[in-house]
Structures are given as structure tokens and as C-alpha cells.
Design a protein around this motif. Sequence first.
Motif, PDB file in Angstrom:
ATOM      1  N   PRO A  45      47.681  46.612  33.773  1.00 49.61           N
ATOM      2  CA  PRO A  45      47.040  45.404  32.452  1.00 49.61           C
ATOM      3  C   PRO A  45      46.045  45.569  33.603  1.00 49.61           C
ATOM      4  CG  PRO A  45      48.581  43.872  34.417  1.00 49.61           C
ATOM      5  CD  PRO A  45      48.688  45.403  34.262  1.00 49.61           C
ATOM      6  N   ALA A  46      45.089  45.666  32.405  1.00 51.90           N
ATOM      7  CA  ALA A  46      43.704  44.962  32.700  1.00 51.90           C
ATOM      8  C   ALA A  46      43.572  43.753  33.295  1.00 51.90           C
ATOM      9  CB  ALA A  46      42.805  45.375  31.150  1.00 51.90           C
ATOM     10  N   GLU A  47      43.927  43.341  33.046  1.00 51.77           N
ATOM     11  CA  GLU A  47      43.308  41.954  34.065  1.00 51.77           C
ATOM     12  C   GLU A  47      43.703  42.166  35.809  1.00 51.77           C
ATOM     13  OE1 GLU A  47      45.580  41.592  31.833  1.00 51.77           O
ATOM     14  OE2 GLU A  47      43.879  41.324  30.309  1.00 51.77           O
ATOM     15  N   GLN A  48      44.907  42.537  35.384  1.00 53.64           N
ATOM     16  CA  GLN A  48      44.616  43.335  36.845  1.00 53.64           C
ATOM     17  C   GLN A  48      44.073  44.180  38.129  1.00 53.64           C
ATOM     18  OE1 GLN A  48      49.033  44.839  37.933  1.00 53.64           O
ATOM     19  NE2 GLN A  48      48.879  45.228  40.163  1.00 53.64           N
ATOM     20  N   ILE A  49      43.694  45.195  37.136  1.00 52.51           N
ATOM     21  CA  ILE A  49      42.303  46.291  37.571  1.00 52.51           C
ATOM     22  C   ILE A  49      41.363  45.109  38.057  1.00 52.51           C
ATOM     23  CG2 ILE A  49      41.367  48.534  37.175  1.00 52.51           C
ATOM     24  CD1 ILE A  49      43.446  48.731  34.986  1.00 52.51           C
ATOM     25  N   ALA A  50      41.001  44.007  37.643  1.00 55.45           N
ATOM     26  CA  ALA A  50      39.960  43.524  37.253  1.00 55.45           C
ATOM     27  C   ALA A  50      39.416  42.570  38.264  1.00 55.45           C
ATOM     28  CB  ALA A  50      39.151  42.660  36.268  1.00 55.45           C
ATOM     29  N   ALA A  51      40.791  41.841  38.410  1.00 51.51           N
ATOM     30  CA  ALA A  51      40.945  41.045  39.812  1.00 51.51           C
ATOM     31  C   ALA A  51      40.699  42.413  41.128  1.00 51.51           C
ATOM     32  CB  ALA A  51      42.783  40.848  39.642  1.00 51.51           C
ATOM     33  N   LEU A  52      41.517  43.131  41.735  1.00 50.89           N
ATOM     34  CA  LEU A  52      41.570  43.789  42.350  1.00 50.89           C
ATOM     35  C   LEU A  52      39.525  43.797  42.732  1.00 50.89           C
ATOM     36  CD1 LEU A  52      44.405  46.404  41.631  1.00 50.89           C
ATOM     37  CD2 LEU A  52      44.032  44.976  43.295  1.00 50.89           C
ATOM     38  N   VAL A  63      33.141  42.884  35.247  1.00 46.88           N
ATOM     39  CA  VAL A  63      33.713  43.558  35.602  1.00 46.88           C
ATOM     40  C   VAL A  63      34.803  43.497  33.773  1.00 46.88           C
ATOM     41  CG1 VAL A  63      36.271  45.298  35.865  1.00 46.88           C
ATOM     42  CG2 VAL A  63      34.757  44.009  37.443  1.00 46.88           C
ATOM     43  N   GLU A  64      34.562  44.801  32.686  1.00 47.20           N
ATOM     44  CA  GLU A  64      34.374  44.749  31.233  1.00 47.20           C
ATOM     45  C   GLU A  64      34.673  46.167  31.364  1.00 47.20           C
ATOM     46  OE1 GLU A  64      31.108  45.219  28.918  1.00 47.20           O
ATOM     47  OE2 GLU A  64      29.707  43.641  30.119  1.00 47.20           O
ATOM     48  N   MET A  65      36.549  45.684  30.366  1.00 43.47           N
ATOM     49  CA  MET A  65      37.442  46.370  30.613  1.00 43.47           C
ATOM     50  C   MET A  65      37.313  46.973  29.111  1.00 43.47           C
ATOM     51  SD  MET A  65      38.825  47.244  33.590  1.00 43.47           S
ATOM     52  CE  MET A  65      40.460  48.143  32.589  1.00 43.47           C
ATOM     53  N   GLU A  66      37.809  48.436  28.849  1.00 37.70           N
ATOM     54  CA  GLU A  66      38.034  48.725  27.744  1.00 37.70           C
ATOM     55  C   GLU A  66      39.682  49.880  27.389  1.00 37.70           C
ATOM     56  OE1 GLU A  66      35.537  50.993  24.550  1.00 37.70           O
ATOM     57  OE2 GLU A  66      34.914  50.597  25.674  1.00 37.70           O
ATOM     58  N   ALA A  67      40.098  49.589  26.505  1.00 34.39           N
ATOM     59  CA  ALA A  67      41.532  50.488  26.201  1.00 34.39           C
ATOM     60  C   ALA A  67      41.191  51.726  25.725  1.00 34.39           C
ATOM     61  CB  ALA A  67      42.446  49.823  25.890  1.00 34.39           C
ATOM     62  N   LEU A  68      41.764  52.725  26.963  1.00 32.69           N
ATOM     63  CA  LEU A  68      41.152  54.259  25.912  1.00 32.69           C
ATOM     64  C   LEU A  68      42.513  54.483  25.151  1.00 32.69           C
ATOM     65  CD1 LEU A  68      39.292  55.917  28.636  1.00 32.69           C
ATOM     66  CD2 LEU A  68      38.227  54.991  26.475  1.00 32.69           C
ATOM     67  N   ALA A  69      43.433  53.695  24.988  1.00 29.74           N
ATOM     68  CA  ALA A  69      44.482  54.757  24.600  1.00 29.74           C
ATOM     69  C   ALA A  69      45.457  53.281  24.772  1.00 29.74           C
ATOM     70  CB  ALA A  69      45.339  55.114  25.079  1.00 29.74           C
ATOM     71  N   TRP A  77      42.248  53.835  30.572  1.00 35.29           N
ATOM     72  CA  TRP A  77      41.259  52.411  30.908  1.00 35.29           C
ATOM     73  C   TRP A  77      39.922  53.062  31.286  1.00 35.29           C
ATOM     74  CZ3 TRP A  77      42.398  47.521  29.288  1.00 35.29           C
ATOM     75  CH2 TRP A  77      43.839  47.368  28.789  1.00 35.29           C
ATOM     76  N   LEU A  78      38.959  51.987  30.322  1.00 36.70           N
ATOM     77  CA  LEU A  78      37.208  52.275  30.778  1.00 36.70           C
ATOM     78  C   LEU A  78      36.702  51.136  31.724  1.00 36.70           C
ATOM     79  CD1 LEU A  78      34.497  53.353  30.448  1.00 36.70           C
ATOM     80  CD2 LEU A  78      34.671  52.745  28.432  1.00 36.70           C
ATOM     81  N   ALA A  79      36.735  50.926  32.372  1.00 35.34           N
ATOM     82  CA  ALA A  79      36.315  49.655  33.767  1.00 35.34           C
ATOM     83  C   ALA A  79      34.306  50.398  33.799  1.00 35.34           C
ATOM     84  CB  ALA A  79      36.345  49.749  34.318  1.00 35.34           C
ATOM     85  N   ARG A  80      33.820  48.737  32.926  1.00 34.70           N
ATOM     86  CA  ARG A  80      32.620  49.007  33.110  1.00 34.70           C
ATOM     87  C   ARG A  80      32.361  47.893  34.627  1.00 34.70           C
ATOM     88  NH1 ARG A  80      32.885  48.835  27.895  1.00 34.70           N
ATOM     89  NH2 ARG A  80      31.998  50.581  26.767  1.00 34.70           N
ATOM     90  N   LEU A  89      34.860  55.486  34.407  1.00 34.27           N
ATOM     91  CA  LEU A  89      34.390  54.235  35.094  1.00 34.27           C
ATOM     92  C   LEU A  89      32.892  54.201  34.983  1.00 34.27           C
ATOM     93  CD1 LEU A  89      35.047  54.785  38.815  1.00 34.27           C
ATOM     94  CD2 LEU A  89      35.683  52.587  37.404  1.00 34.27           C
ATOM     95  N   HIS A  90      32.124  53.543  34.608  1.00 29.66           N
ATOM     96  CA  HIS A  90      30.855  53.052  34.201  1.00 29.66           C
ATOM     97  C   HIS A  90      30.104  52.600  35.412  1.00 29.66           C
ATOM     98  CE1 HIS A  90      30.975  54.526  30.061  1.00 29.66           C
ATOM     99  NE2 HIS A  90      31.296  55.763  30.574  1.00 29.66           N
ATOM    100  N   THR A  91      29.391  52.641  36.462  1.00 31.54           N
ATOM    101  CA  THR A  91      29.258  51.839  37.272  1.00 31.54           C
ATOM    102  C   THR A  91      27.391  51.793  36.984  1.00 31.54           C
ATOM    103  OG1 THR A  91      29.047  53.495  38.825  1.00 31.54           O
ATOM    104  CG2 THR A  91      30.963  51.848  38.824  1.00 31.54           C
ATOM    105  N   SER A  92      27.141  50.493  37.636  1.00 31.83           N
ATOM    106  CA  SER A  92      25.195  50.328  38.386  1.00 31.83           C
ATOM    107  C   SER A  92      25.080  48.734  38.599  1.00 31.83           C
ATOM    108  CB  SER A  92      25.425  50.107  36.212  1.00 31.83           C
ATOM    109  OG  SER A  92      25.302  49.153  35.551  1.00 31.83           O
ATOM    110  N   ALA A  93      24.232  48.659  39.139  1.00 31.04           N
ATOM    111  CA  ALA A  93      23.538  47.797  39.558  1.00 31.04           C
ATOM    112  C   ALA A  93      22.674  47.224  38.493  1.00 31.04           C
ATOM    113  CB  ALA A  93      22.299  47.938  40.684  1.00 31.04           C
ATOM    114  N   PRO A  94      22.538  45.392  38.614  1.00 30.58           N
ATOM    115  CA  PRO A  94      22.054  44.461  37.435  1.00 30.58           C
ATOM    116  C   PRO A  94      20.537  45.117  38.077  1.00 30.58           C
ATOM    117  CG  PRO A  94      23.508  43.686  39.252  1.00 30.58           C
ATOM    118  CD  PRO A  94      23.388  44.740  40.271  1.00 30.58           C
ATOM    119  N   ASN A  95      20.334  44.615  36.282  1.00 34.33           N
ATOM    120  CA  ASN A  95      18.468  45.156  36.211  1.00 34.33           C
ATOM    121  C   ASN A  95      18.025  44.307  36.488  1.00 34.33           C
ATOM    122  OD1 ASN A  95      19.126  47.683  34.921  1.00 34.33           O
ATOM    123  ND2 ASN A  95      18.979  46.363  32.918  1.00 34.33           N
TER     124      ASN A  95
END
Length: 77
Positions: free
Chosen positions: A4-11, A21-27, A33-36, A71-77
Motif C-alpha cells: 500500500p501507498a502508506e507503507q511505501i511513503a513510511a519507508l 512523499v506524494e503517492m499516486e496509483a497508476l493501476a 505506483w508513482l512517487a513524487r 519516481l519523480h525526485t527533486s530538491a525543494p526550490n
Amino acid sequence: MPMPAEQIAALIKAAIPDATVEMEALADDNDHWLARVTSAEFAGKSRVQQHKMVFAALGGRMGGELHALQLHTSAPN
């Protein structure tokens, strides 16, 4: 078993505490998943280095419990 998304984000947040961490289901299967992920720890690192940090946070679950993670990763602006 799907992850589940919550487990991925927690890890991710356990390994990169300042991460947003923002999670989006791709299916609709808890398996694709897509994780930003945004973190100051990514500053000055290449995209590959950023992604390696996230995959390391998942502790080898990719390809097993977690089938697909975009994954979409970035540093804060």
C-alpha cells in the motif's frame, strides 16, 4: 503481496526524514505506483543518485512486494 501507498511513503520517510512523499496509483492493484519525493537531501545530487536513495529506503522490496514504482525526485526550490 502488493504494497500500500502508506507503507511505501513510511519507508521513504524513515530513511529520508525531511522528505515530502506524494503517492499516486497508476493501476488499481496496489502494485503500480508513482512517487513524487522532494527532499533537501537531494540537493546537488544527480537524478540517478536521488533514485538510488529512494530505492535504498525500500530495502530490496522492488521486484518482490513492490512490482513497479515510477519516481519523480527533486530538491525543494
